[in-house]
Motif scaffolding. Structure first.
Motif, mmCIF file in Angstrom:
data_model
loop_
_atom_site.group_PDB
_atom_site.id
_atom_site.type_symbol
_atom_site.label_atom_id
_atom_site.label_comp_id
_atom_site.label_asym_id
_atom_site.label_seq_id
_atom_site.Cartn_x
_atom_site.Cartn_y
_atom_site.Cartn_z
ATOM 1 N N PHE A 55 -10.851 57.678 15.434
ATOM 2 C CA PHE A 55 -10.735 56.296 15.888
ATOM 3 C C PHE A 55 -9.702 56.180 17.013
ATOM 4 O O PHE A 55 -9.482 55.095 17.537
ATOM 5 C CB PHE A 55 -10.338 55.391 14.723
ATOM 6 C CG PHE A 55 -11.406 55.246 13.672
ATOM 7 C CD1 PHE A 55 -12.173 54.100 13.599
ATOM 8 C CD2 PHE A 55 -11.642 56.266 12.751
ATOM 9 C CE1 PHE A 55 -13.158 53.955 12.627
ATOM 10 C CE2 PHE A 55 -12.626 56.135 11.778
ATOM 11 C CZ PHE A 55 -13.394 54.976 11.725
ATOM 12 N N GLU A 56 -9.035 57.280 17.337
ATOM 13 C CA GLU A 56 -8.110 57.349 18.463
ATOM 14 C C GLU A 56 -8.508 58.527 19.346
ATOM 15 O O GLU A 56 -9.093 59.508 18.867
ATOM 16 C CB GLU A 56 -6.668 57.567 17.981
ATOM 17 C CG GLU A 56 -6.032 56.375 17.319
ATOM 18 C CD GLU A 56 -4.566 56.648 17.011
ATOM 19 O OE1 GLU A 56 -3.740 55.771 17.289
ATOM 20 O OE2 GLU A 56 -4.242 57.735 16.507
ATOM 21 N N ARG A 110 -9.013 60.643 12.133
ATOM 22 C CA ARG A 110 -7.815 60.190 12.841
ATOM 23 C C ARG A 110 -7.950 58.690 13.025
ATOM 24 O O ARG A 110 -9.007 58.194 13.420
ATOM 25 C CB ARG A 110 -7.665 60.882 14.196
ATOM 26 C CG ARG A 110 -6.602 60.222 15.080
ATOM 27 C CD ARG A 110 -6.305 61.011 16.326
ATOM 28 N NE ARG A 110 -5.523 62.188 16.008
ATOM 29 C CZ ARG A 110 -4.847 62.900 16.914
ATOM 30 N NH1 ARG A 110 -4.854 62.534 18.189
ATOM 31 N NH2 ARG A 110 -4.161 63.958 16.569
ATOM 32 N N HIS A 111 -6.860 57.969 12.746
ATOM 33 C CA HIS A 111 -6.906 56.508 12.804
ATOM 34 C C HIS A 111 -5.534 55.975 13.181
ATOM 35 O O HIS A 111 -4.506 56.599 12.880
ATOM 36 C CB HIS A 111 -7.337 55.944 11.445
ATOM 37 C CG HIS A 111 -7.865 54.549 11.496
ATOM 38 N ND1 HIS A 111 -7.030 53.452 11.550
ATOM 39 C CD2 HIS A 111 -9.130 54.065 11.494
ATOM 40 C CE1 HIS A 111 -7.775 52.350 11.574
ATOM 41 N NE2 HIS A 111 -9.049 52.694 11.548
ATOM 42 N N ALA A 131 -6.243 63.858 10.204
ATOM 43 C CA ALA A 131 -5.946 64.383 11.539
ATOM 44 C C ALA A 131 -4.979 63.465 12.285
ATOM 45 O O ALA A 131 -4.898 63.511 13.513
ATOM 46 C CB ALA A 131 -7.235 64.550 12.327
ATOM 47 N N GLY A 132 -4.250 62.641 11.545
ATOM 48 C CA GLY A 132 -3.258 61.738 12.130
ATOM 49 C C GLY A 132 -3.534 60.304 11.767
ATOM 50 O O GLY A 132 -4.598 59.781 12.093
ATOM 51 N N ASP A 133 -2.586 59.666 11.063
ATOM 52 C CA ASP A 133 -2.753 58.251 10.706
ATOM 53 C C ASP A 133 -1.543 57.461 11.183
ATOM 54 O O ASP A 133 -0.467 57.537 10.628
ATOM 55 C CB ASP A 133 -2.988 58.072 9.196
ATOM 56 C CG ASP A 133 -1.821 58.512 8.338
ATOM 57 O OD1 ASP A 133 -1.126 59.485 8.719
ATOM 58 O OD2 ASP A 133 -1.579 57.891 7.282
ATOM 59 N N GLY A 134 -1.752 56.711 12.257
ATOM 60 C CA GLY A 134 -0.691 55.857 12.791
ATOM 61 C C GLY A 134 0.581 56.640 13.060
ATOM 62 O O GLY A 134 0.568 57.711 13.662
ATOM 63 N N SER A 135 1.688 56.114 12.559
ATOM 64 C CA SER A 135 2.971 56.813 12.660
ATOM 65 C C SER A 135 3.301 57.502 11.350
ATOM 66 O O SER A 135 4.459 57.830 11.085
ATOM 67 C CB SER A 135 4.083 55.826 13.036
ATOM 68 O OG SER A 135 4.172 54.785 12.074
#
Length: 311
Positions: A55-56, A110-111, A131-135
């Motif tokens: 999503f990013e 990822r979001h 794979a990465g969520d916000g901060s």
């Protein structure tokens, strides 16, 4: 495997033990040499479907997960947000339920929202890899960073590591602040007061003076200023960041003699790091990190799709 690695999802480093991390690093080792071969094809994921729902925007993480899945033989499908029903207002949970109905075997997400991977994992019938969520967290980045360091130094225990820059908004820092101390490293956080955590985690030395913070370090991990996660007023207040916190050739002299430089990318050259430092063949591990990323993600895809994975 359930006794060796009892987790069904990889949502973060928080919640993993040191043994869990070492298990994944050991699994990744086999793929490093494999990926240096002329032909790179392993069939252990043949017949399995991998969905990458990003999503990013991403270069390193998305493509390394795609390459990892294809080298293992998986059917890899990339979810394109711009052409999806998300643009029509579909919720994250409804999107996850839709993807789940297609019977994937692993979902990589990822979001921009903290906790998004955990929310999706609640409704998915397959393993979910964050794979990465916000901060919040970026667990595979922390794993590839650890693998890069272990291969360079032969150990992580006892290394003095300075994580520098935008600690407050960085999911890379979030995961590394969990993993590196578990593996025995001495971790410092360095940056402007505005970019350090409001309540610094216990056990970490915190510095606002860059040169003091990196003095004697074996590793300097520089981070991008994540303006997209800041309020505009905070972003504008940083002023000439490079003069105070940029890693320059001159500042390398403050490090330990065999010290190395890392960056998760994307880099802002001339802001958090100078181009000649990033490209220094003796000091920079930045491209090694990219290479290790494929190996780590192959290991994760393999481990989390094994039939006897954790419940």
């Amino acid at each position: 495997m359930s006794s060796a690695f009892p987790h069904r999802h990889l949502l973060g480093i928080e919640g993993l033990s040191a043994d869990d991390i070492r298990f994944l690093l050991d699994e990744a080792e086999q793929w490093v040499e494999f990926n240096r071969r002329a032909r790179k094809q392993d069939g252990r994921l043949i017949g399995l479907t991998q969905i990458n729902a990003f999503f990013e925007n991403s270069t390193r993480t998305l493509f390394s997960f795609e390459i990892a899945g294809k080298r293992l033989g998986a059917q890899v499908a990339n979810f394109h947000v711009d052409s999806s029903s998300v643009k029509k207002g579909e919720s994250l949970t409804d999107t996850a339920l839709t993807l789940n109905a297609m019977q994937p075997d692993v979902l990589v997400i990822r979001h921009e929202a903290n906790g998004a991977a955990a929310e999706v994992a609640e409704v998915m019938g397959c393993p979910v890899i964050n794979a990465g969520d916000g901060s919040g967290e970026h667990p595979t980045q922390a794993l590839l960073d650890a693998l890069t360091l272990r291969r360079r130094f032969g150990r992580i225990e006892g290394l003095k590591i300075a994580i520098c820059g935008d600690i407050r908004h960085s999911r890379v820092a979030g995961s590394n602040l969990h993993s590196l101390p578990l593996l025995g490293a001495e971790v410092r956080i360095v940056g402007p007061e505005e970019l350090l955590p409001p309540s610094p985690p216990p056990g970490f030395a915190s510095f606002t003076d860059f040169e003091e913070g990196i003095s004697g370090a074996d590793v300097v991990m520089t981070l991008r200023i994540q303006r997209e996660r800041m309020e505009e007023a905070l972003s504008d207040s940083l002023g000439d960041y490079h003069s105070l916190y940029g890693l320059t050739r001159e500042r390398l002299e403050r490090l330990a003699p065999n010290a190395v430089v890392m960056h998760p990318g994307p880099m802002n050259r001339g802001v958090e790091i100078d181009g000649d430092v990033a490209e220094d063949p003796e000091r920079s591990l930045i491209l090694d990190q990219v290479e290790m990323g494929v190996a780590v993600r192959m290991a994760c895809l393999d481990v989390f799709t094994r039939p006897d994975r954790g419940a």
